[in-house]
Design an enzyme around this catalytic site. Structure first.
Site, mmCIF file in Angstrom:
data_model
loop_
_atom_site.group_PDB
_atom_site.id
_atom_site.type_symbol
_atom_site.label_atom_id
_atom_site.label_comp_id
_atom_site.label_asym_id
_atom_site.label_seq_id
_atom_site.Cartn_x
_atom_site.Cartn_y
_atom_site.Cartn_z
ATOM 1 N N GLU A 213 22.735 6.521 47.460
ATOM 2 C CA GLU A 213 23.855 6.110 48.311
ATOM 3 C C GLU A 213 23.393 5.756 49.712
ATOM 4 O OE1 GLU A 213 27.418 8.424 47.979
ATOM 5 O OE2 GLU A 213 26.867 9.098 45.993
ATOM 6 N N LYS A 348 38.893 9.206 42.770
ATOM 7 C CA LYS A 348 37.976 8.135 42.381
ATOM 8 C C LYS A 348 38.645 7.371 41.237
ATOM 9 C CE LYS A 348 33.574 10.654 43.068
ATOM 10 N NZ LYS A 348 32.610 11.555 42.363
#
Ligand code: 2PG
Ligand code: MG
Length: 437
Positions: A213, A348
């Protein structure tokens, strides 16, 4: 019975097209275009997780030798052969009905037949097309005249766990600019902390690159070294730890714990197996010694009693976020809340499969007085839907990963554009909106 009004061409779905594109890990993923008869269009791309909860919607992948089995040609075929004909002619503005139709068509509890990746990309593209039909950006269509405010960003500085070859046991070491009252200041401060952290790592000879990330991938001997260095980086950036910038952790404990036993490779420099209560004690010690405001998945998804005990011990001012245990499911959020496990949930969309189910999960958090954080996945793209969801749905926090790599920066930069159109500009929610105050 009154006849239903015909769907106007601006809203009538003419085509649903899918193509294979590539994500930030260089893996295939699904992009969908939804087009109405008047030619307005919505487009979205499915993200992908690496540290996934066992109850998530399942991505449909091809298997076989190509791309490690991760190709998505079957998911794309399902959109073309089944989803597109089923949605054609329907009203793009009726998100709930279209999502329900896809769920029905899939027919499995885990969305494994057509694929969570196929469903989420289509569901998000529908939302964009519906907004375009109204001539609105997605955030404005979702807010529908209600208050829309930029969320407080949670930004990764060090990456570990499944996103960095297990070099650290813990997954995300993040910062939250708790003292910033606007989005731009929060990003400015994070940028300075990120730079300082990189410099300190180089000086210490511990920099190994960046993790999935975009957070630095450090070669620490012990998880706690990452915490001490994060505090030093905040100070080196000229900021006050805890007041200007605080720490948020994603332990992602399901990655190293099962059956109440946790195998840490670097508990204090050496491998150790800890019981649930011992891991909790280690983390509670960190909460006492470091300016940590939020901690995610402190215990594994199969340890709800451990999660409940930890939530009680951490106290009401610490945000205890559940991800793997609740996987953006309203029912799982309610079940955990009933046991006292957690007080916040990640949202999510690809864990749920559709926007309608993601919104239901968000509404469950609101009914319970839990906090909610819209979150990206470790595999991302240039798609910025999550920023629009956070703003349009009025979610007060957003987790995207780090402050590098364009699949992450695309989200932070989208906030810089959206803020120009908001009534409150770049203002973040007031400090009183967060439980750590
Ligand atoms: C998480 C996410 C983002 P992944 O665990 O919260 O950090 O990781 O997408 O791999 O599940
Ligand atoms: Mg997580």
């Amino acid at each position: 019975m009154t006849a239903m009004a015909p769907v106007p061409p601006t809203r009538r779905i003419a085509a649903v097209r899918a193509r294979r594109v590539w994500d930030s890990r260089g893996r295939p993923t699904v992009e969908v275009d939804v087009e109405t008869e008047s030619g307005t269009r919505g487009r979205a791309i499915a993200p992908a997780g690496a540290s996934t909860g066992s109850g998530e919607a399942v991505d449909l992948r091809d298997g076989g030798p190509a791309f490690g089995g991760l190709d998505v040609r079957r998911a794309i075929g399902g959109i073309e052969r089944e989803i597109a004909p089923a949605l054609r002619g329907l009203d793009v503005a009726d998100q709930a009905a279209l999502d329900a139709r896809m769920i029905e068509l899939d027919g499995t509890p885990d969305r494994s037949r057509l694929g969570g990746n196929a469903l989420v990309a289509t569901s998000m593209a529908i939302a964009y097309a519906a907004a375009a039909a109204r001539g609105l950006p997605l955030w404005a269509a979702l807010a529908d005249g209600g208050p829309a405010v930029l969320p407080l960003p949670e930004i990764q500085v060090f990456g570990g766990g499944a996103h960095a070859g297990g070099r650290l046991d813990l997954q995300d070491f993040m910062v939250v600019a708790v003292g910033a009252d606007d989005w731009r200041t929060a990003l400015d401060r994070t940028a300075e902390v990120y730079r300082a952290a990189g410099r300190l790592l180089v000086e210490a000879g511990r920099l190994q690159g960046v993790a999935d990330e975009g957070g630095f991938w450090p070669a620490f001997d012990d998880n706690e070294q990452a915490l001490t260095m994060l505090v030093r980086a905040i100070e080196a950036a000229g900021l006050r730890p805890g007041e200007d910038v605080a720490i948020s952790l994603d332990i992602a404990a399901s990655n190293f714990g099962r059956g109440g036993r946790y195998r840490l490779a670097r508990a204090d420099g050496t491998p150790r197996e800890l019981a649930s209560a011992e891991l909790a004690e280690l983390l509670l010690g960190w909460l006492r010694r470091y300016p940590i405001v939020s901690i995610e998945d402190p215990l594994a998804e199969d340890d709800p009693d451990g999660l409940a005990a930890f939530t009680a011990a951490a106290g009401p001012r610490v945000q205890v976020v559940l991800d793997d245990a609740v996987v953006t499911s309203a029912a799982r959020i309610r079940a955990h809340a009933a046991r006292g496990a957690g007080n916040a949930a990640l949202i999510k969309p690809n864990q749920a499969g559709t926007l309608t189910e993601s919104l239901a999960a968000l509404e469950a958090t609101r009914a319970l007085d839990w906090d909610a954080i819209v979150s990206a996945r470790s595999g991302e793209t240039e798609d910025t839907t999550i920023v629009h969801l956070a703003v349009g749905w009025g979610v007060r926090q957003l987790k995207v990963g780090s402050f590098s790599r364009s699949e992450r920066m695309a989200k932070w930069n989208e906030g810089l554009r959206i803020g120009e159109s908001l009534a409150g500009g770049f203002a973040l929610p007031p400090p009183s909106a967060f439980r750590w105050r």
